[in-house]
Design a protein around this motif. Sequence first.
Motif, PDB file in Angstrom:
ATOM      1  N   LYS A 106      -3.739  -3.168  27.321  1.00 10.84           N
ATOM      2  CA  LYS A 106      -3.924  -3.391  28.752  1.00 10.84           C
ATOM      3  C   LYS A 106      -2.622  -3.250  29.540  1.00 10.84           C
ATOM      4  O   LYS A 106      -2.634  -3.202  30.764  1.00 10.84           O
ATOM      5  CB  LYS A 106      -4.538  -4.777  28.982  1.00 10.84           C
ATOM      6  CG  LYS A 106      -5.973  -4.908  28.453  1.00 10.84           C
ATOM      7  CD  LYS A 106      -6.914  -3.961  29.165  1.00 10.84           C
ATOM      8  CE  LYS A 106      -8.326  -4.056  28.608  1.00 10.84           C
ATOM      9  NZ  LYS A 106      -8.951  -5.372  28.800  1.00 10.84           N
ATOM     10  N   TRP A 122      -2.327   3.401  23.597  1.00 10.83           N
ATOM     11  CA  TRP A 122      -2.913   3.508  24.937  1.00 10.83           C
ATOM     12  C   TRP A 122      -3.960   2.440  25.229  1.00 10.83           C
ATOM     13  O   TRP A 122      -4.171   2.070  26.390  1.00 10.83           O
ATOM     14  CB  TRP A 122      -3.530   4.898  25.110  1.00 10.83           C
ATOM     15  CG  TRP A 122      -4.172   5.134  26.439  1.00 10.83           C
ATOM     16  CD1 TRP A 122      -3.562   5.503  27.602  1.00 10.83           C
ATOM     17  CD2 TRP A 122      -5.565   5.014  26.758  1.00 10.83           C
ATOM     18  NE1 TRP A 122      -4.489   5.630  28.629  1.00 10.83           N
ATOM     19  CE2 TRP A 122      -5.724   5.329  28.124  1.00 10.83           C
ATOM     20  CE3 TRP A 122      -6.695   4.673  26.003  1.00 10.83           C
ATOM     21  CZ2 TRP A 122      -6.970   5.318  28.754  1.00 10.83           C
ATOM     22  CZ3 TRP A 122      -7.937   4.654  26.633  1.00 10.83           C
ATOM     23  CH2 TRP A 122      -8.060   4.978  27.995  1.00 10.83           C
ATOM     24  N   GLY A 168      -7.305   8.255  33.492  1.00 12.21           N
ATOM     25  CA  GLY A 168      -6.755   6.979  33.953  1.00 12.21           C
ATOM     26  C   GLY A 168      -7.777   5.873  33.919  1.00 12.21           C
ATOM     27  O   GLY A 168      -8.903   6.048  34.387  1.00 12.21           O
ATOM     28  N   LYS A 170      -1.427   1.669  32.120  1.00  6.99           N
ATOM     29  CA  LYS A 170      -2.259   1.920  33.307  1.00  6.99           C
ATOM     30  C   LYS A 170      -2.530   3.405  33.537  1.00  6.99           C
ATOM     31  O   LYS A 170      -3.331   3.749  34.406  1.00  6.99           O
ATOM     32  CB  LYS A 170      -1.580   1.349  34.558  1.00  6.99           C
ATOM     33  CG  LYS A 170      -1.114  -0.101  34.427  1.00  6.99           C
ATOM     34  CD  LYS A 170      -2.256  -1.055  34.182  1.00  6.99           C
ATOM     35  CE  LYS A 170      -1.770  -2.509  34.114  1.00  6.99           C
ATOM     36  NZ  LYS A 170      -2.853  -3.454  33.770  1.00  6.99           N
ATOM     37  N   SER A 171      -1.875   4.284  32.784  1.00  5.11           N
ATOM     38  CA  SER A 171      -1.951   5.723  33.027  1.00  5.11           C
ATOM     39  C   SER A 171      -3.019   6.368  32.159  1.00  5.11           C
ATOM     40  O   SER A 171      -3.584   5.741  31.254  1.00  5.11           O
ATOM     41  CB  SER A 171      -0.603   6.375  32.731  1.00  5.11           C
ATOM     42  OG  SER A 171      -0.257   6.163  31.375  1.00  5.11           O
ATOM     43  N   ILE A 183      -7.605   2.811  35.370  1.00  7.28           N
ATOM     44  CA  ILE A 183      -7.671   1.948  36.558  1.00  7.28           C
ATOM     45  C   ILE A 183      -8.298   2.758  37.693  1.00  7.28           C
ATOM     46  O   ILE A 183      -7.756   3.785  38.108  1.00  7.28           O
ATOM     47  CB  ILE A 183      -6.268   1.453  36.960  1.00  7.28           C
ATOM     48  CG1 ILE A 183      -5.560   0.829  35.753  1.00  7.28           C
ATOM     49  CG2 ILE A 183      -6.388   0.453  38.105  1.00  7.28           C
ATOM     50  CD1 ILE A 183      -6.297  -0.316  35.101  1.00  7.28           C
ATOM     51  N   THR A 207       4.821   0.928  27.965  1.00  8.18           N
ATOM     52  CA  THR A 207       4.311  -0.374  28.394  1.00  8.18           C
ATOM     53  C   THR A 207       3.261  -0.946  27.449  1.00  8.18           C
ATOM     54  O   THR A 207       2.683  -1.992  27.721  1.00  8.18           O
ATOM     55  CB  THR A 207       3.711  -0.266  29.801  1.00  8.18           C
ATOM     56  OG1 THR A 207       2.676   0.735  29.809  1.00  8.18           O
ATOM     57  CG2 THR A 207       4.786   0.106  30.816  1.00  8.18           C
ATOM     58  N   SER A 208       3.004  -0.240  26.340  1.00  9.55           N
ATOM     59  CA  SER A 208       2.019  -0.721  25.375  1.00  9.55           C
ATOM     60  C   SER A 208       2.520  -1.980  24.676  1.00  9.55           C
ATOM     61  O   SER A 208       3.712  -2.130  24.404  1.00  9.55           O
ATOM     62  CB  SER A 208       1.737   0.363  24.340  1.00  9.55           C
ATOM     63  OG  SER A 208       0.863  -0.106  23.345  1.00  9.55           O
ATOM     64  N   CYS A 265       3.480   5.136  24.574  1.00  8.57           N
ATOM     65  CA  CYS A 265       3.417   4.462  25.880  1.00  8.57           C
ATOM     66  C   CYS A 265       4.407   3.307  25.904  1.00  8.57           C
ATOM     67  O   CYS A 265       4.271   2.345  25.135  1.00  8.57           O
ATOM     68  CB  CYS A 265       2.001   3.950  26.140  1.00  8.57           C
ATOM     69  SG  CYS A 265       0.760   5.251  26.240  1.00  8.57           S
TER      70      CYS A 265
END
Length: 376
Positions: free
Chosen positions: A73, A70, A301, A76-77, A303, A89-90, A87
């Motif tokens: 960068k 997590w 979160g 985003k969640s 962001i 997108t990690s 994750c």
Amino acid sequence: MNTEIARRVIDAGSTIPKRMTGVVLVGHGGFDKIEYRDDLPVPELAGEEVLIRVAAAGINNTDINTRIGWYSKGVKSGTGAGASEGCETSRNADASWSGTPMTFPRIQGADCCGHIVAVGNGVDPTRIGERVIVRNMLRSYVDYRPMECWTFGSECDGAFAQYAKAPSRETYKVECDWSDVDLASIPCAYSTAEGMLHRAGVGTGDHVVITGASGGVGSAAIQLAKRRGATVTAIVGLSKADQVRGFGADRVVPRGESLVGHLGRDGVDVVIDVTAGPSFPELLDILKRGGRYAVAGAIAGPIVELDVRTLYLKDLSFFGCTFQDDVVFENLVSYIERGEIRPLVGRSYPLKNIIEAQQEFLSKGFSGKLVLTLPE
């Protein structure tokens, strides 16, 4: 383990084994990346280190965050989104809290309570037998450079095993009547909370708002802020309102309801935040001019929407809190020994049930800390 160290054991009739039981993280991802094993090598000591027979080890958000990647960068969640599967997108290159690639396999566990059973060269052998906790933000391994540290269980192996090693100077004897499980609830959550309060300069008469107030860091922050003479408003799910009042909160605002509606604008001295997420703008709205915002987590979160005009027109101070001054952990030990704080343990599990424990942790259906106990 060399013969000089091996002679320095807690009981002259006992020996330290070569292998131990523990849990290793073998990569970033879901629960399938957690392996319970009984063939792990017992740590070898270097100079100025101690070997600890671990009795109990707490569970923390950082364990989950590191496992699922997590901190990258690319994510985003909030922390709950990939908690079971990891994750997607990690990116491995920046998936640790320090922004550098993790080394696997890794024994996690930032919270350690146990007894010293052996010492390395340069350590007083009379330390053998002490019941100790380990400072989770280690500075010895980075030569005490300013604003640098390793996390126990991240940049080096931690407490999710029968034995762990740590720098002697960052391993603290604690004299109190607490259980091992109680003491294991302290290092990460309480030092994070105390570090935030220390950095934000919380003192007598301050009105402090604490997010995530039923969790490990939040519940610790309530106690520690009250100890400093502050008035505390806790933000928490309505079902846990009575529990956080029991921790010492003076007032409760149900999570999800308008903070401005409950507290008005410009009336709060300090916000202690571990959630961030959609509620972030209101956290700044409730701060008075010259108010202080300290953050050490973003479970809702990372962001957020920031109106920079709010920041500069209200002369707010922002404190990102990871590194801790030495006095933070030293103070915690003194608070325990003087009976000024108490442990807030929700439940304990045997180490072999770590996945079940993490699942309960992620459910947020408990208050306080979850702690793992180690096999004899």
